[in-house]
Design a protein around this motif. Sequence first.
Motif, PDB file in Angstrom:
ATOM      1  N   GLN A 200      29.397  -9.687 -10.350  1.00 27.53           N
ATOM      2  CA  GLN A 200      28.946  -8.589 -11.204  1.00 27.53           C
ATOM      3  C   GLN A 200      28.129  -9.098 -12.390  1.00 27.53           C
ATOM      4  OE1 GLN A 200      32.112  -8.975 -10.109  1.00 27.53           O
ATOM      5  NE2 GLN A 200      32.352  -7.215  -8.739  1.00 27.53           N
ATOM      6  N   LEU A 201      28.594 -10.180 -13.015  1.00 31.07           N
ATOM      7  CA  LEU A 201      27.874 -10.740 -14.158  1.00 31.07           C
ATOM      8  C   LEU A 201      26.558 -11.382 -13.715  1.00 31.07           C
ATOM      9  CD1 LEU A 201      30.948 -12.272 -15.987  1.00 31.07           C
ATOM     10  CD2 LEU A 201      29.595 -10.307 -16.753  1.00 31.07           C
ATOM     11  N   TYR A 202      26.561 -12.015 -12.555  1.00 31.63           N
ATOM     12  CA  TYR A 202      25.351 -12.580 -11.956  1.00 31.63           C
ATOM     13  C   TYR A 202      24.290 -11.495 -11.793  1.00 31.63           C
ATOM     14  CZ  TYR A 202      22.714 -14.639  -7.954  1.00 31.63           C
ATOM     15  OH  TYR A 202      21.751 -15.103  -7.092  1.00 31.63           O
ATOM     16  N   GLU A 203      24.710 -10.372 -11.209  1.00 30.12           N
ATOM     17  CA  GLU A 203      23.776  -9.264 -10.981  1.00 30.12           C
ATOM     18  C   GLU A 203      23.269  -8.686 -12.303  1.00 30.12           C
ATOM     19  OE1 GLU A 203      21.507  -6.146  -9.518  1.00 30.12           O
ATOM     20  OE2 GLU A 203      22.233  -7.929  -8.462  1.00 30.12           O
ATOM     21  N   ARG A 204      24.152  -8.548 -13.268  1.00 30.38           N
ATOM     22  CA  ARG A 204      23.771  -7.896 -14.526  1.00 30.38           C
ATOM     23  C   ARG A 204      22.863  -8.772 -15.388  1.00 30.38           C
ATOM     24  NH1 ARG A 204      27.900  -5.229 -19.056  1.00 30.38           N
ATOM     25  NH2 ARG A 204      26.269  -4.669 -20.564  1.00 30.38           N
ATOM     26  N   TYR A 205      23.135 -10.064 -15.429  1.00 30.36           N
ATOM     27  CA  TYR A 205      22.415 -10.917 -16.383  1.00 30.36           C
ATOM     28  C   TYR A 205      21.422 -11.885 -15.730  1.00 30.36           C
ATOM     29  CZ  TYR A 205      25.853  -9.178 -19.699  1.00 30.36           C
ATOM     30  OH  TYR A 205      26.620  -8.362 -20.482  1.00 30.36           O
ATOM     31  N   LEU A 206      21.835 -12.575 -14.664  1.00 33.54           N
ATOM     32  CA  LEU A 206      20.941 -13.585 -14.092  1.00 33.54           C
ATOM     33  C   LEU A 206      19.835 -12.982 -13.240  1.00 33.54           C
ATOM     34  CD1 LEU A 206      23.228 -16.602 -13.069  1.00 33.54           C
ATOM     35  CD2 LEU A 206      21.664 -16.407 -15.020  1.00 33.54           C
ATOM     36  N   VAL A 207      20.127 -11.911 -12.525  1.00 35.54           N
ATOM     37  CA  VAL A 207      19.087 -11.323 -11.662  1.00 35.54           C
ATOM     38  C   VAL A 207      17.852 -10.919 -12.458  1.00 35.54           C
ATOM     39  CG1 VAL A 207      18.524  -9.334 -10.220  1.00 35.54           C
ATOM     40  CG2 VAL A 207      20.555 -10.704  -9.728  1.00 35.54           C
ATOM     41  N   PRO A 208      17.978 -10.115 -13.521  1.00 37.85           N
ATOM     42  CA  PRO A 208      16.750  -9.779 -14.277  1.00 37.85           C
ATOM     43  C   PRO A 208      16.172 -10.968 -15.035  1.00 37.85           C
ATOM     44  CG  PRO A 208      18.686  -8.846 -15.352  1.00 37.85           C
ATOM     45  CD  PRO A 208      19.149  -9.362 -14.031  1.00 37.85           C
ATOM     46  N   LEU A 209      17.004 -11.922 -15.398  1.00 34.92           N
ATOM     47  CA  LEU A 209      16.547 -13.054 -16.201  1.00 34.92           C
ATOM     48  C   LEU A 209      15.661 -14.011 -15.409  1.00 34.92           C
ATOM     49  CD1 LEU A 209      16.903 -14.531 -19.021  1.00 34.92           C
ATOM     50  CD2 LEU A 209      18.686 -15.864 -17.858  1.00 34.92           C
ATOM     51  N   ILE A 210      16.119 -14.397 -14.207  1.00 36.12           N
ATOM     52  CA  ILE A 210      15.400 -15.454 -13.483  1.00 36.12           C
ATOM     53  C   ILE A 210      15.079 -15.128 -12.027  1.00 36.12           C
ATOM     54  CG2 ILE A 210      16.196 -17.340 -14.948  1.00 36.12           C
ATOM     55  CD1 ILE A 210      18.374 -17.936 -12.853  1.00 36.12           C
ATOM     56  N   PHE A 211      15.838 -14.250 -11.382  1.00 37.33           N
ATOM     57  CA  PHE A 211      15.654 -14.032  -9.951  1.00 37.33           C
ATOM     58  C   PHE A 211      14.638 -12.947  -9.607  1.00 37.33           C
ATOM     59  CE2 PHE A 211      20.132 -15.717  -9.962  1.00 37.33           C
ATOM     60  CZ  PHE A 211      19.800 -16.944  -9.424  1.00 37.33           C
ATOM     61  N   GLU A 212      14.516 -11.960 -10.454  1.00 36.26           N
ATOM     62  CA  GLU A 212      13.633 -10.828 -10.148  1.00 36.26           C
ATOM     63  C   GLU A 212      12.172 -11.230  -9.919  1.00 36.26           C
ATOM     64  OE1 GLU A 212      12.691  -6.948  -9.254  1.00 36.26           O
ATOM     65  OE2 GLU A 212      14.713  -7.664  -9.709  1.00 36.26           O
ATOM     66  N   PRO A 213      11.566 -12.061 -10.792  1.00 39.57           N
ATOM     67  CA  PRO A 213      10.149 -12.388 -10.569  1.00 39.57           C
ATOM     68  C   PRO A 213       9.900 -13.058  -9.221  1.00 39.57           C
ATOM     69  CG  PRO A 213      10.829 -13.064 -12.768  1.00 39.57           C
ATOM     70  CD  PRO A 213      12.078 -12.701 -12.019  1.00 39.57           C
ATOM     71  N   TYR A 214      10.799 -13.952  -8.814  1.00 39.77           N
ATOM     72  CA  TYR A 214      10.604 -14.641  -7.540  1.00 39.77           C
ATOM     73  C   TYR A 214      10.940 -13.735  -6.360  1.00 39.77           C
ATOM     74  CZ  TYR A 214       9.789 -18.873 -10.160  1.00 39.77           C
ATOM     75  OH  TYR A 214       9.247 -19.804 -11.023  1.00 39.77           O
ATOM     76  N   ALA A 215      11.847 -12.769  -6.560  1.00 42.61           N
ATOM     77  CA  ALA A 215      12.138 -11.811  -5.497  1.00 42.61           C
ATOM     78  C   ALA A 215      10.909 -10.971  -5.172  1.00 42.61           C
ATOM     79  CB  ALA A 215      13.303 -10.904  -5.914  1.00 42.61           C
ATOM     80  N   VAL A 216      10.186 -10.565  -6.207  1.00 38.58           N
ATOM     81  CA  VAL A 216       8.939  -9.823  -6.000  1.00 38.58           C
ATOM     82  C   VAL A 216       7.970 -10.668  -5.177  1.00 38.58           C
ATOM     83  CG1 VAL A 216       6.913  -8.850  -7.149  1.00 38.58           C
ATOM     84  CG2 VAL A 216       9.203  -8.442  -8.098  1.00 38.58           C
ATOM     85  N   ASP A 217       7.802 -11.927  -5.563  1.00 38.14           N
ATOM     86  CA  ASP A 217       6.865 -12.815  -4.870  1.00 38.14           C
ATOM     87  C   ASP A 217       7.243 -13.030  -3.411  1.00 38.14           C
ATOM     88  OD1 ASP A 217       5.486 -13.081  -7.214  1.00 38.14           O
ATOM     89  OD2 ASP A 217       6.114 -15.148  -7.622  1.00 38.14           O
ATOM     90  N   ILE A 218       8.513 -13.369  -3.182  1.00 37.92           N
ATOM     91  CA  ILE A 218       8.912 -13.772  -1.829  1.00 37.92           C
ATOM     92  C   ILE A 218       8.912 -12.578  -0.885  1.00 37.92           C
ATOM     93  CG2 ILE A 218      11.450 -13.513  -1.912  1.00 37.92           C
ATOM     94  CD1 ILE A 218      11.588 -16.422  -0.806  1.00 37.92           C
ATOM     95  N   SER A 219       9.237 -11.393  -1.402  1.00 38.23           N
ATOM     96  CA  SER A 219       9.190 -10.198  -0.561  1.00 38.23           C
ATOM     97  C   SER A 219       7.756  -9.871  -0.168  1.00 38.23           C
ATOM     98  CB  SER A 219       9.829  -9.021  -1.300  1.00 38.23           C
ATOM     99  OG  SER A 219       9.764  -7.845  -0.524  1.00 38.23           O
ATOM    100  N   ARG A 220       6.835  -9.981  -1.108  1.00 38.75           N
ATOM    101  CA  ARG A 220       5.429  -9.728  -0.788  1.00 38.75           C
ATOM    102  C   ARG A 220       4.905 -10.741   0.215  1.00 38.75           C
ATOM    103  NH1 ARG A 220       3.316  -8.389  -6.970  1.00 38.75           N
ATOM    104  NH2 ARG A 220       4.181  -6.262  -7.074  1.00 38.75           N
ATOM    105  N   GLN A 221       5.348 -11.995   0.095  1.00 38.77           N
ATOM    106  CA  GLN A 221       4.931 -13.015   1.049  1.00 38.77           C
ATOM    107  C   GLN A 221       5.421 -12.665   2.449  1.00 38.77           C
ATOM    108  OE1 GLN A 221       2.982 -15.947   0.755  1.00 38.77           O
ATOM    109  NE2 GLN A 221       3.195 -15.734   2.968  1.00 38.77           N
ATOM    110  N   VAL A 222       6.673 -12.240   2.559  1.00 36.56           N
ATOM    111  CA  VAL A 222       7.212 -11.829   3.856  1.00 36.56           C
ATOM    112  C   VAL A 222       6.428 -10.636   4.402  1.00 36.56           C
ATOM    113  CG1 VAL A 222       9.227 -10.857   5.026  1.00 36.56           C
ATOM    114  CG2 VAL A 222       9.515 -12.757   3.417  1.00 36.56           C
ATOM    115  N   ALA A 223       6.114  -9.670   3.558  1.00 37.04           N
ATOM    116  CA  ALA A 223       5.372  -8.491   4.008  1.00 37.04           C
ATOM    117  C   ALA A 223       4.004  -8.880   4.575  1.00 37.04           C
ATOM    118  CB  ALA A 223       5.226  -7.500   2.859  1.00 37.04           C
ATOM    119  N   ARG A 224       3.363  -9.874   3.963  1.00 37.56           N
ATOM    120  CA  ARG A 224       2.045 -10.323   4.447  1.00 37.56           C
ATOM    121  C   ARG A 224       2.126 -10.931   5.839  1.00 37.56           C
ATOM    122  NH1 ARG A 224       1.115 -11.577  -1.172  1.00 37.56           N
ATOM    123  NH2 ARG A 224       1.963 -13.670  -0.914  1.00 37.56           N
ATOM    124  N   LEU A 225       3.295 -11.372   6.251  1.00 37.34           N
ATOM    125  CA  LEU A 225       3.465 -11.969   7.574  1.00 37.34           C
ATOM    126  C   LEU A 225       3.654 -10.918   8.662  1.00 37.34           C
ATOM    127  CD1 LEU A 225       5.835 -14.912   6.545  1.00 37.34           C
ATOM    128  CD2 LEU A 225       3.365 -15.016   6.959  1.00 37.34           C
TER     129      LEU A 225
END
Length: 272
Positions: A17-42
Amino acid sequence: MPPAHANDSKFAGTIPQLYERYLVPLIFEPYAVDISRQVARLSPGSVLELAAGTGVVTRHLASDLPADVSIVASDLNQPMLDVAAQRGTARPVTWRQADAMQLPFPDQSFDVVVCQFGVMFFPDRAKAYAEAARVLRPGGYFVFNAWDRIENNDMVSTVCGALDELFPQDPPRFMHRGPHGYFDRDVIAGDLARGGLPRSDIALVPHTSRAPSANDPVLGYCHGSPLRTEIEAKGPDALDRATDKATAALLERFGSGPVEGRIQAVVAIARA
């Protein structure tokens, strides 16, 4: 080699729960956007996600991919998947508890296997990569990322520097050996080749990490990751002392308002 500490890949208790609340927006969200778009391009017809965690990449995949693309999101830790499923996605996906070292899927089942910041925790990476290669269809892709060295990630290096000062005889090393312990691109390429994926493109990708205050990164790193377990083992008041020390270090470096720092990751795309 297996992880130095058995708890390094254990995300349980209140950590998800704390991971989702604090770490996801802090460090994981920007790379999630990138990696999902990369997968979509495939343009895949089916996707398997490994180490899905609390579902930040899954949510983007569910939005970015056409509705007829099947998505299976897996993780070793069922508590992380429980948080992900509770958070939900824009359309149905399949949640599956699974060990990346021994995937419960037939050969040639998926067009893309994707993994965000999970490969660092695989006990035998070449074996895990061989499993990814096994479930990929010919010509499919394995897309993943891993954190660059800790010195190139400002907030976590500041937090860990504070913990080094607080516990000089035996500083907690989860962040060094785990999340930030697998950044050498030659080593990654070699592991991929040994896993049957010799064709790979590996690059460094920078982003900016932001939070409303110094409190959020401290709660994320010290309370919302397995670093917490290592800190708590140092005494009944160790987590409180670590929280105070890390907060003071972040305030000194970034100030009392919103905080902003550099993050950097290694991003790999390998073709079966």
